[in-house]
Write a protein that holds these residues in place. Structure first.
Motif, PDB file in Angstrom:
ATOM      1  N   GLY A   1      57.948  18.511  40.548  1.00  0.00           N
ATOM      2  CA  GLY A   1      57.314  18.606  41.850  1.00  0.00           C
ATOM      3  C   GLY A   1      57.023  20.005  42.335  1.00  0.00           C
ATOM      4  O   GLY A   1      56.519  20.166  43.418  1.00  0.00           O
ATOM      5  N   THR A   2      57.354  21.032  41.570  1.00  0.00           N
ATOM      6  CA  THR A   2      57.174  22.377  42.110  1.00  0.00           C
ATOM      7  C   THR A   2      56.599  23.317  41.079  1.00  0.00           C
ATOM      8  O   THR A   2      56.596  23.052  39.896  1.00  0.00           O
ATOM      9  N   SER A   3      56.134  24.438  41.575  1.00  0.00           N
ATOM     10  CA  SER A   3      55.664  25.517  40.722  1.00  0.00           C
ATOM     11  C   SER A   3      56.712  26.609  40.785  1.00  0.00           C
ATOM     12  O   SER A   3      57.134  27.001  41.861  1.00  0.00           O
ATOM     13  N   ASN A   4      57.170  27.093  39.663  1.00  0.00           N
ATOM     14  CA  ASN A   4      58.196  28.109  39.658  1.00  0.00           C
ATOM     15  C   ASN A   4      57.573  29.439  39.269  1.00  0.00           C
ATOM     16  O   ASN A   4      57.352  29.719  38.104  1.00  0.00           O
ATOM     17  N   ALA A   5      57.303  30.276  40.261  1.00  0.00           N
ATOM     18  CA  ALA A   5      56.616  31.538  40.045  1.00  0.00           C
ATOM     19  C   ALA A   5      57.450  32.515  39.221  1.00  0.00           C
ATOM     20  O   ALA A   5      56.921  33.457  38.668  1.00  0.00           O
ATOM     21  N   LYS A   6      58.772  32.318  39.117  1.00  0.00           N
ATOM     22  CA  LYS A   6      59.612  33.229  38.347  1.00  0.00           C
ATOM     23  C   LYS A   6      59.428  33.025  36.852  1.00  0.00           C
ATOM     24  O   LYS A   6      59.725  33.908  36.079  1.00  0.00           O
ATOM     25  N   GLN A   7      58.984  31.857  36.437  1.00  0.00           N
ATOM     26  CA  GLN A   7      58.789  31.574  35.023  1.00  0.00           C
ATOM     27  C   GLN A   7      57.305  31.641  34.703  1.00  0.00           C
ATOM     28  O   GLN A   7      56.641  30.642  34.518  1.00  0.00           O
ATOM     29  N   ARG A   8      56.794  32.868  34.629  1.00  0.00           N
ATOM     30  CA  ARG A   8      55.366  33.039  34.372  1.00  0.00           C
ATOM     31  C   ARG A   8      55.190  34.033  33.233  1.00  0.00           C
ATOM     32  O   ARG A   8      55.859  35.047  33.174  1.00  0.00           O
ATOM     33  N   GLN A   9      54.298  33.725  32.359  1.00  0.00           N
ATOM     34  CA  GLN A   9      53.957  34.602  31.256  1.00  0.00           C
ATOM     35  C   GLN A   9      52.690  35.340  31.661  1.00  0.00           C
ATOM     36  O   GLN A   9      51.752  34.734  32.160  1.00  0.00           O
ATOM     37  N   VAL A  10      52.652  36.639  31.451  1.00  0.00           N
ATOM     38  CA  VAL A  10      51.457  37.400  31.785  1.00  0.00           C
ATOM     39  C   VAL A  10      50.635  37.582  30.527  1.00  0.00           C
ATOM     40  O   VAL A  10      51.130  38.028  29.496  1.00  0.00           O
ATOM     41  N   ILE A  11      49.384  37.191  30.611  1.00  0.00           N
ATOM     42  CA  ILE A  11      48.459  37.347  29.496  1.00  0.00           C
ATOM     43  C   ILE A  11      47.543  38.507  29.841  1.00  0.00           C
ATOM     44  O   ILE A  11      46.868  38.486  30.870  1.00  0.00           O
ATOM     45  N   ALA A  12      47.508  39.528  29.018  1.00  0.00           N
ATOM     46  CA  ALA A  12      46.624  40.669  29.272  1.00  0.00           C
ATOM     47  C   ALA A  12      45.297  40.394  28.589  1.00  0.00           C
ATOM     48  O   ALA A  12      45.239  40.156  27.391  1.00  0.00           O
ATOM     49  N   LEU A  13      44.245  40.377  29.360  1.00  0.00           N
ATOM     50  CA  LEU A  13      42.903  40.170  28.817  1.00  0.00           C
ATOM     51  C   LEU A  13      42.188  41.510  28.823  1.00  0.00           C
ATOM     52  O   LEU A  13      42.059  42.142  29.862  1.00  0.00           O
ATOM     53  N   GLN A  14      41.764  41.965  27.678  1.00  0.00           N
ATOM     54  CA  GLN A  14      41.030  43.215  27.601  1.00  0.00           C
ATOM     55  C   GLN A  14      39.567  42.905  27.874  1.00  0.00           C
ATOM     56  O   GLN A  14      38.929  42.170  27.134  1.00  0.00           O
ATOM     57  N   VAL A  15      39.072  43.407  28.966  1.00  0.00           N
ATOM     58  CA  VAL A  15      37.700  43.132  29.369  1.00  0.00           C
ATOM     59  C   VAL A  15      36.893  44.400  29.177  1.00  0.00           C
ATOM     60  O   VAL A  15      37.188  45.419  29.789  1.00  0.00           O
ATOM     61  N   GLN A  16      35.920  44.341  28.335  1.00  0.00           N
ATOM     62  CA  GLN A  16      35.090  45.503  28.077  1.00  0.00           C
ATOM     63  C   GLN A  16      33.767  45.313  28.780  1.00  0.00           C
ATOM     64  O   GLN A  16      32.831  44.769  28.222  1.00  0.00           O
ATOM     65  N   GLN A  17      33.720  45.773  30.034  1.00  0.00           N
ATOM     66  CA  GLN A  17      32.518  45.523  30.809  1.00  0.00           C
ATOM     67  C   GLN A  17      32.513  46.228  32.145  1.00  0.00           C
ATOM     68  O   GLN A  17      33.550  46.477  32.716  1.00  0.00           O
ATOM     69  N   PRO A  18      31.362  46.508  32.674  1.00  0.00           N
ATOM     70  CA  PRO A  18      31.252  46.823  34.088  1.00  0.00           C
ATOM     71  C   PRO A  18      30.785  45.539  34.740  1.00  0.00           C
ATOM     72  O   PRO A  18      29.724  45.456  35.317  1.00  0.00           O
ATOM     73  N   ALA A  19      31.555  44.496  34.561  1.00  0.00           N
ATOM     74  CA  ALA A  19      31.164  43.169  35.032  1.00  0.00           C
ATOM     75  C   ALA A  19      30.958  43.184  36.527  1.00  0.00           C
ATOM     76  O   ALA A  19      31.161  44.189  37.189  1.00  0.00           O
ATOM     77  N   ALA A  20      30.583  42.053  37.036  1.00  0.00           N
ATOM     78  CA  ALA A  20      30.367  41.899  38.475  1.00  0.00           C
ATOM     79  C   ALA A  20      31.581  42.406  39.238  1.00  0.00           C
ATOM     80  O   ALA A  20      32.720  42.231  38.805  1.00  0.00           O
ATOM     81  N   ASP A  21      31.317  43.003  40.380  1.00  0.00           N
ATOM     82  CA  ASP A  21      32.401  43.525  41.217  1.00  0.00           C
ATOM     83  C   ASP A  21      33.388  42.435  41.612  1.00  0.00           C
ATOM     84  O   ASP A  21      34.545  42.719  41.879  1.00  0.00           O
ATOM     85  N   TRP A  22      32.944  41.202  41.650  1.00  0.00           N
ATOM     86  CA  TRP A  22      33.792  40.104  42.087  1.00  0.00           C
ATOM     87  C   TRP A  22      34.715  39.560  41.008  1.00  0.00           C
ATOM     88  O   TRP A  22      35.582  38.734  41.285  1.00  0.00           O
ATOM     89  N   LEU A  23      34.590  40.006  39.760  1.00  0.00           N
ATOM     90  CA  LEU A  23      35.357  39.404  38.666  1.00  0.00           C
ATOM     91  C   LEU A  23      36.863  39.517  38.883  1.00  0.00           C
ATOM     92  O   LEU A  23      37.597  38.540  38.756  1.00  0.00           O
ATOM     93  N   ARG A  24      37.338  40.700  39.224  1.00  0.00           N
ATOM     94  CA  ARG A  24      38.785  40.893  39.385  1.00  0.00           C
ATOM     95  C   ARG A  24      39.338  39.970  40.477  1.00  0.00           C
ATOM     96  O   ARG A  24      40.363  39.321  40.296  1.00  0.00           O
ATOM     97  N   SER A  25      38.655  39.866  41.612  1.00  0.00           N
ATOM     98  CA  SER A  25      39.154  38.997  42.686  1.00  0.00           C
ATOM     99  C   SER A  25      39.040  37.519  42.299  1.00  0.00           C
ATOM    100  O   SER A  25      39.874  36.708  42.707  1.00  0.00           O
ATOM    101  N   ALA A  26      38.038  37.162  41.504  1.00  0.00           N
ATOM    102  CA  ALA A  26      37.907  35.773  41.051  1.00  0.00           C
ATOM    103  C   ALA A  26      39.067  35.400  40.134  1.00  0.00           C
ATOM    104  O   ALA A  26      39.648  34.312  40.266  1.00  0.00           O
ATOM    105  N   VAL A  27      39.424  36.296  39.232  1.00  0.00           N
ATOM    106  CA  VAL A  27      40.554  36.031  38.338  1.00  0.00           C
ATOM    107  C   VAL A  27      41.847  35.954  39.149  1.00  0.00           C
ATOM    108  O   VAL A  27      42.690  35.087  38.912  1.00  0.00           O
TER     109      VAL A  27
END
Length: 160
Positions: A27-53
């Protein structure tokens, strides 16, 4: 050459981190058990990409019944599929999308501008793209595999 000839992730360099839930109890989400995935983004993508992710990452913290109608938590699979899609389509020419959770645990990326409603669902129940053109009165649905191509075709009307 059009800016849409090359997916945006092939243009410059930045790193975006997406936290992926490892496990949830019923029934819950446990924020302490999270794996961080690093995505290497090679781009001057849209300014909104970081906030969308970041928005997608925040959606993965929603607990079961987040809408008080029995909704499921956003799944890691749906969140990652939405992030991967945005990495491939975050052209600077596109306006920022709205990003919302779906009750089945999916994620929906939406644009509502230029007389269009474009909704792309990353969901086990109903994956795909829905387009409604308010200028012509037409609407249609296509598979998720066609979403990137349709987004490029509709991009002049979806600009920022």
């Amino acid at each position: 050459m059009s800016p849409f000839d090359t997916p945006p992730q092939f243009l410059t360099e930045r790193t975006i981190r997406v936290a992926q839930p490892l496990a949830r109890d019923a029934g819950t989400s446990n924020a302490k058990q999270r794996q961080v995935i690093a995505l290497q983004v090679q781009q001057p993508a849209a300014d909104w990409l970081r906030s969308a992710v970041q928005r997608i990452e925040n959606l993965t913290t929603l607990a079961r019944d987040w809408n008080s109608y029995g909704s499921h938590p956003v799944t890691a699979e749906a969140a990652l599929a939405a992030v991967r899609f945005l990495l491939d389509t975050a052209y600077r020419e596109l306006g920022a999308p709205a990003i919302v959770p779906l009750p089945d645990g999916g994620v929906q990326v939406e644009w509502h501008r230029g007389g269009l409603d474009v909704e792309i669902a990353f969901s086990e129940d109903e994956p795909g793209i829905y387009v409604e053109d308010h200028e012509t009165g037409q609407s249609f649905e296509r598979s998720l595999g066609e979403a990137a191509t349709l987004l490029v075709q509709l991009s002049p009307r979806l600009s920022s």
